[in-house]
Design a protein around this motif. Structure first.
Motif, short mmCIF file in Angstrom:
data_model
loop_
_atom_site.label_atom_id
_atom_site.label_comp_id
_atom_site.label_asym_id
_atom_site.label_seq_id
_atom_site.Cartn_x
_atom_site.Cartn_y
_atom_site.Cartn_z
N PRO A 140 63.13 -62.52 19.65
CA PRO A 140 64.48 -62.13 19.23
C PRO A 140 65.30 -61.63 20.42
O PRO A 140 64.82 -60.82 21.22
CB PRO A 140 64.23 -61.02 18.21
CG PRO A 140 62.84 -61.25 17.73
CD PRO A 140 62.09 -61.80 18.90
N GLU A 141 66.52 -62.08 20.53
CA GLU A 141 67.36 -61.75 21.67
C GLU A 141 67.50 -60.25 21.86
O GLU A 141 67.47 -59.75 23.00
CB GLU A 141 68.74 -62.40 21.50
CG GLU A 141 69.61 -62.34 22.73
CD GLU A 141 69.11 -63.19 23.88
OE1 GLU A 141 69.39 -62.85 25.05
OE2 GLU A 141 68.42 -64.21 23.62
N ARG A 151 62.55 -66.33 25.69
CA ARG A 151 63.37 -67.11 24.76
C ARG A 151 62.64 -68.39 24.35
O ARG A 151 62.75 -68.85 23.21
CB ARG A 151 64.71 -67.44 25.39
CG ARG A 151 65.63 -66.25 25.54
CD ARG A 151 67.03 -66.62 26.02
NE ARG A 151 67.83 -65.42 26.20
CZ ARG A 151 68.01 -64.81 27.38
NH1 ARG A 151 67.46 -65.32 28.48
NH2 ARG A 151 68.74 -63.71 27.46
N GLY A 152 61.87 -68.95 25.27
CA GLY A 152 61.10 -70.14 24.95
C GLY A 152 60.05 -69.88 23.89
O GLY A 152 59.64 -70.81 23.17
N PHE A 153 59.61 -68.63 23.78
CA PHE A 153 58.67 -68.24 22.74
C PHE A 153 59.40 -67.73 21.50
O PHE A 153 58.78 -67.15 20.61
CB PHE A 153 57.71 -67.17 23.25
CG PHE A 153 56.80 -67.64 24.34
CD1 PHE A 153 56.10 -68.84 24.20
CD2 PHE A 153 56.62 -66.91 25.50
CE1 PHE A 153 55.24 -69.28 25.20
CE2 PHE A 153 55.77 -67.35 26.51
CZ PHE A 153 55.08 -68.54 26.36
N GLU A 154 60.71 -67.91 21.49
CA GLU A 154 61.56 -67.52 20.36
C GLU A 154 61.52 -66.02 20.09
O GLU A 154 61.60 -65.58 18.92
CB GLU A 154 61.20 -68.33 19.11
CG GLU A 154 61.39 -69.83 19.32
CD GLU A 154 61.12 -70.66 18.07
OE1 GLU A 154 60.74 -70.07 17.04
OE2 GLU A 154 61.32 -71.88 18.12
#
Length: 206
Positions: free
Chosen positions: A58-59, A53-56
């Motif tokens: 996608p969920e 998530r820190g690297f964005e």
């Protein structure tokens, strides 16, 4: 049950950073995502989904990314991982005194076990996928009196379990940060652990 001592794995007993960086970079190439292996490896501790998530990432892709990283792990990370100075000796010091050793880590349990086996560490049990205060679950189940780690999350886990919090400044956190979080003792490395253990728990392990 005699005295039980819990140990974190990454950057406490082992240094997996080169392999972790390589695996994350390979995953990024495969997934077409800007995953930064070097930054990931420099900040080991939090769960893999938090790092992604820190690297964005996608969920909706995170479950697949986690599964793929775990699949890459045995061939990419385990062969190039080394034991940190004093790791084997720290484990032996507890066992030689009649105590029990457990590994409690945020890492996926089967991959953590691969490291333990590859490096010949003698531990009684490996418990994976527990982070920060959730590590207290395993520490309390095993009646651990000491927990050794390198991260602020490890200190929180030890304190939540009422265990002596031993910190080593071999990971991403400084001595000052570890002390401020509530570590009972902070070492530069595990080479200092056997002497401390012998003095602190003389006659209590058996």
């Amino acid at each position: 049950m005699g005295l039980t001592v819990g140990f974190d794995l990454d950057m406490t007993l082992i240094d997996p950073r080169p392999g972790m960086a390589a695996a994350m970079n390979a995953l990024g190439v495969e997934a077409g995502l800007p995953l930064d292996g070097e930054r990931f490896a420099a900040n080991l501790g939090p769960p893999l989904d938090d790092a992604l998530r820190g690297f964005e990432a996608p969920e909706e892709r995170i479950p697949w990314l986690i599964d793929r990283f775990r699949a890459l792990y045995p061939d990419v990370v385990v062969p190039v991982t080394v034991a940190l100075p004093g790791a084997a000796e720290a484990l032996r010091a507890v066992r030689a005194a009649g105590g029990h050793t457990i590994v409690v880590t945020g890492k996926y349990g089967p991959n953590a076990q691969l490291h333990v086996d590859a490096l010949g560490f003698e531990v009684d049990e490996v418990i994976g996928e527990l982070w920060s205060t959730r590590k207290a679950e395993a520490l309390l189940d095993h009646e651990a009196q000491v927990y050794v780690g390198d991260h602020l999350g490890d200190i929180r886990g030890a304190r939540a379990a009422g265990a002596t919090a031993v910190a080593v400044a071999t990971g991403p956190c400084t001595r000052e940060e570890l002390s401020a979080e509530g570590a009972d003792v902070v070492f530069d490395s595990l080479t200092e652990f056997p002497e401390w253990f012998a003095a602190r728990f003389a006659g209590q392990a058996a």
